[in-house]
Design an enzyme around this catalytic site. Structure first.
Site, PDB file in Angstrom:
ATOM      1  N   GLY A  31       0.655  -1.176  -0.028  1.00 21.92           N
ATOM      2  CA  GLY A  31      -0.318  -0.136   0.197  1.00 21.92           C
ATOM      3  C   GLY A  31       0.333   1.272   0.027  1.00 21.92           C
ATOM      4  O   GLY A  31       2.301   1.411  -0.143  1.00 21.92           O
ATOM      5  N   GLU A  35       4.049   5.303  -8.096  1.00 19.57           N
ATOM      6  CA  GLU A  35       4.264   5.587  -9.466  1.00 19.57           C
ATOM      7  C   GLU A  35       4.874   4.264  -9.830  1.00 19.57           C
ATOM      8  O   GLU A  35       4.432   3.531 -11.115  1.00 19.57           O
ATOM      9  CB  GLU A  35       4.811   6.216 -10.453  1.00 19.57           C
ATOM     10  CG  GLU A  35       4.167   7.520 -10.480  1.00 19.57           C
ATOM     11  CD  GLU A  35       2.545   7.893 -10.919  1.00 19.57           C
ATOM     12  OE1 GLU A  35       2.873   7.355 -11.801  1.00 19.57           O
ATOM     13  OE2 GLU A  35       1.963   8.798 -10.469  1.00 19.57           O
ATOM     14  N   HIS A  37       4.706   1.147  -7.605  1.00 16.01           N
ATOM     15  CA  HIS A  37       3.239   0.727  -7.875  1.00 16.01           C
ATOM     16  C   HIS A  37       2.487   0.614  -9.222  1.00 16.01           C
ATOM     17  O   HIS A  37       1.928  -0.392 -10.073  1.00 16.01           O
ATOM     18  CB  HIS A  37       2.227   0.619  -6.692  1.00 16.01           C
ATOM     19  CG  HIS A  37       3.598   0.548  -5.241  1.00 16.01           C
ATOM     20  ND1 HIS A  37       3.252   1.571  -4.372  1.00 16.01           N
ATOM     21  CD2 HIS A  37       3.649  -0.489  -4.742  1.00 16.01           C
ATOM     22  CE1 HIS A  37       3.808   1.516  -3.021  1.00 16.01           C
ATOM     23  NE2 HIS A  37       4.270  -0.153  -3.759  1.00 16.01           N
ATOM     24  N   GLN A 152      14.209  -9.775  -3.540  1.00 14.08           N
ATOM     25  CA  GLN A 152      12.763 -10.792  -3.557  1.00 14.08           C
ATOM     26  C   GLN A 152      12.482 -10.850  -4.342  1.00 14.08           C
ATOM     27  O   GLN A 152      12.219 -12.256  -4.094  1.00 14.08           O
ATOM     28  CB  GLN A 152      11.774  -9.056  -2.777  1.00 14.08           C
ATOM     29  CG  GLN A 152      10.415  -9.967  -2.686  1.00 14.08           C
ATOM     30  CD  GLN A 152       9.338  -8.590  -2.668  1.00 14.08           C
ATOM     31  OE1 GLN A 152       9.683  -7.975  -1.650  1.00 14.08           O
ATOM     32  NE2 GLN A 152       8.952  -7.032  -3.945  1.00 14.08           N
ATOM     33  N   SER A 185       7.712   4.306  -0.549  1.00 10.66           N
ATOM     34  CA  SER A 185       6.840   4.543   0.438  1.00 10.66           C
ATOM     35  C   SER A 185       7.354   4.427   1.424  1.00 10.66           C
ATOM     36  O   SER A 185       6.774   5.614   2.444  1.00 10.66           O
ATOM     37  CB  SER A 185       6.097   3.583   0.869  1.00 10.66           C
ATOM     38  OG  SER A 185       4.944   2.795  -0.383  1.00 10.66           O
TER      39      SER A 185
HETATM   40  P1  AMP Z   1       5.730  -2.506  -1.655  1.00  6.13           P
HETATM   41  O1  AMP Z   1       4.885  -1.925  -1.736  1.00  6.13           O
HETATM   42  O2  AMP Z   1       6.710  -1.502  -1.071  1.00  6.13           O
HETATM   43  O3  AMP Z   1       6.000  -4.036  -1.014  1.00  6.13           O
HETATM   44  O4  AMP Z   1       6.663  -3.065  -2.594  1.00  6.13           O
HETATM   45  C1  AMP Z   1       5.732  -3.772  -3.495  1.00  6.13           C
HETATM   46  C2  AMP Z   1       6.490  -3.968  -4.912  1.00  6.13           C
HETATM   47  O5  AMP Z   1       5.911  -2.923  -5.566  1.00  6.13           O
HETATM   48  C3  AMP Z   1       7.213  -5.123  -4.856  1.00  6.13           C
HETATM   49  O6  AMP Z   1       7.191  -5.748  -6.158  1.00  6.13           O
HETATM   50  C4  AMP Z   1       8.475  -3.847  -5.617  1.00  6.13           C
HETATM   51  O7  AMP Z   1       9.311  -3.531  -6.398  1.00  6.13           O
HETATM   52  C5  AMP Z   1       7.386  -2.832  -6.179  1.00  6.13           C
HETATM   53  N1  AMP Z   1       7.932  -1.498  -6.535  1.00  6.13           N
HETATM   54  C6  AMP Z   1       8.432  -0.069  -5.018  1.00  6.13           C
HETATM   55  N2  AMP Z   1       9.122   0.753  -5.886  1.00  6.13           N
HETATM   56  C7  AMP Z   1       9.402   0.449  -6.656  1.00  6.13           C
HETATM   57  C8  AMP Z   1       9.299   1.678  -7.553  1.00  6.13           C
HETATM   58  N3  AMP Z   1      10.513   2.299  -7.500  1.00  6.13           N
HETATM   59  N4  AMP Z   1       9.967   0.695  -9.519  1.00  6.13           N
HETATM   60  C9  AMP Z   1       8.921  -0.321  -9.473  1.00  6.13           C
HETATM   61  N5  AMP Z   1       8.461  -1.213  -9.023  1.00  6.13           N
HETATM   62  C10 AMP Z   1       8.805  -0.742  -7.450  1.00  6.13           C
END
Ligand code: AMP
Length: 279
Positions: A31, A35, A37, A152, A185
């Site tokens: 959550g 951009e 996400h 990951q 985030s």
């Molecule tokens: P999170 O909410 O931080 O667990 O991220 C959810 C998904 O969004 C994960 O697969 C992250 O790798 C991806 N994500 C987070 N930040 C970015 C970013 N700046 N660019 C591309 N994907 C992202």
């Protein structure tokens, strides 16, 4: 767009979708959508008939002294963004529902102990476990992840291979602010000054990228990267590594595809960033 909280409700929605032969794309998130996400959601929208986004701050991937309790949240705004992005179903369960009397965990050995796993020993066990659950719950054909969390992705790919999950994982590019800072985030924790200082991460990766074209010795490249990070005196390097893109082992020579990854504490936020270099 449907919005549900329980596993049973997800099943009631996805079972008929699956039966009708439509493809399902899943975007797992914690959550506070940005951009980065949204780029995953867009890709999932392009490649699937039905798009599921999960919003779940997963307690099992946070260590005791980490920011589980203060992780940023804004469900209302997230739901609006999902709706605008054409998402079909948002699943935002409670921790109690996801981990009721829970006894089963998945650990991808070896890969989970490297890079971020050194200082976050239970993190990837939590990530693998929650993603396995989300894959099963959503019955997704494809799941979308960011290269931002490169380790990951590599771990989840291995889990899918080893446990024979019938799902395809897609790695999507890192989305950055105009300044070059990778969106996260956790950037919310940073002041404007800290955000500016955090650009040393990107600068050091750019330096690595240019050096990789000529130099074959990783330690030389890492030393230059360290120098750039140290331009910010309060930045604390957790690690800077150049590793094999598949097994995350340190490489002695740049003679194969590598991941250049770093984790640096900049004031209140531990930031990660990386580049992939293909020979
Ligand atoms: P999170 O909410 O931080 O667990 O991220 C959810 C998904 O969004 C994960 O697969 C992250 O790798 C991806 N994500 C987070 N930040 C970015 C970013 N700046 N660019 C591309 N994907 C992202």
């Amino acid at each position: 767009m449907k919005e549900v909280k329980t596993v049973e409700e997800v099943r009631n929605v996805v079972n008929p979708v699956k039966k009708s032969g439509k493809s399902i794309g899943l975007v797992p998130t914690m959550g506070f959508l940005h951009e980065g996400h949204l780029s995953l959601i867009k890709r999932a929208r392009e490649e699937n008939d039905f798009v599921v986004v999960s919003i779940f701050v997963n307690p099992t991937q946070f260590g005791e002294n980490e920011d589980y309790g203060s992780y940023p949240k804004d469900l209302e705004r997230d739901l609006k963004r999902c709706e605008e992005a054409g998402v079909d179903l948002v699943f935002h369960p409670s921790p109690e529902d996801m981990y009721k009397n829970h006894k089963t965990y998945i650990k991808v050995y070896d890969l989970s102990e490297k890079l971020c796993g050194v200082t976050r020993p239970i993190h990837f066990r939590g990530v693998a476990t929650v993603c396995a659950k989300l894959f099963n719950i959503s019955k997704a054909d494809r799941a979308y992840f960011g290269q931002k969390d490169a380790q990951q992705f590599i771990i989840l790919k291995k889990m899918v291979e080893d446990l024979n999950f019938d799902i395809e994982l897609k790695r999507c590019p890192i989305i950055r602010e105009k300044s070059g800072l990778a969106l996260s985030s956790r950037n919310k924790y940073l002041s404007d000054k800290e955000k500016e200082d955090a650009l040393v991460l990107q600068d050091s990766l750019k330096k690595a990228e240019s050096m990789l074209k000529e130099k074959r010795d990783p330690s030389e490249i890492i030393a230059e990267m360290e120098k750039i990070i140290h331009l910010v005196d309060y930045a604390k390097i957790d690690y800077i590594k150049i590793v094999d893109l598949e097994n995350l082992e340190d490489v002695e020579k740049i003679d194969r595809d590598v991941l250049v990854a770093l984790a640096v504490q900049v004031g209140p936020a531990r930031l990660i960033d990386n580049i992939i270099y293909e020979v």
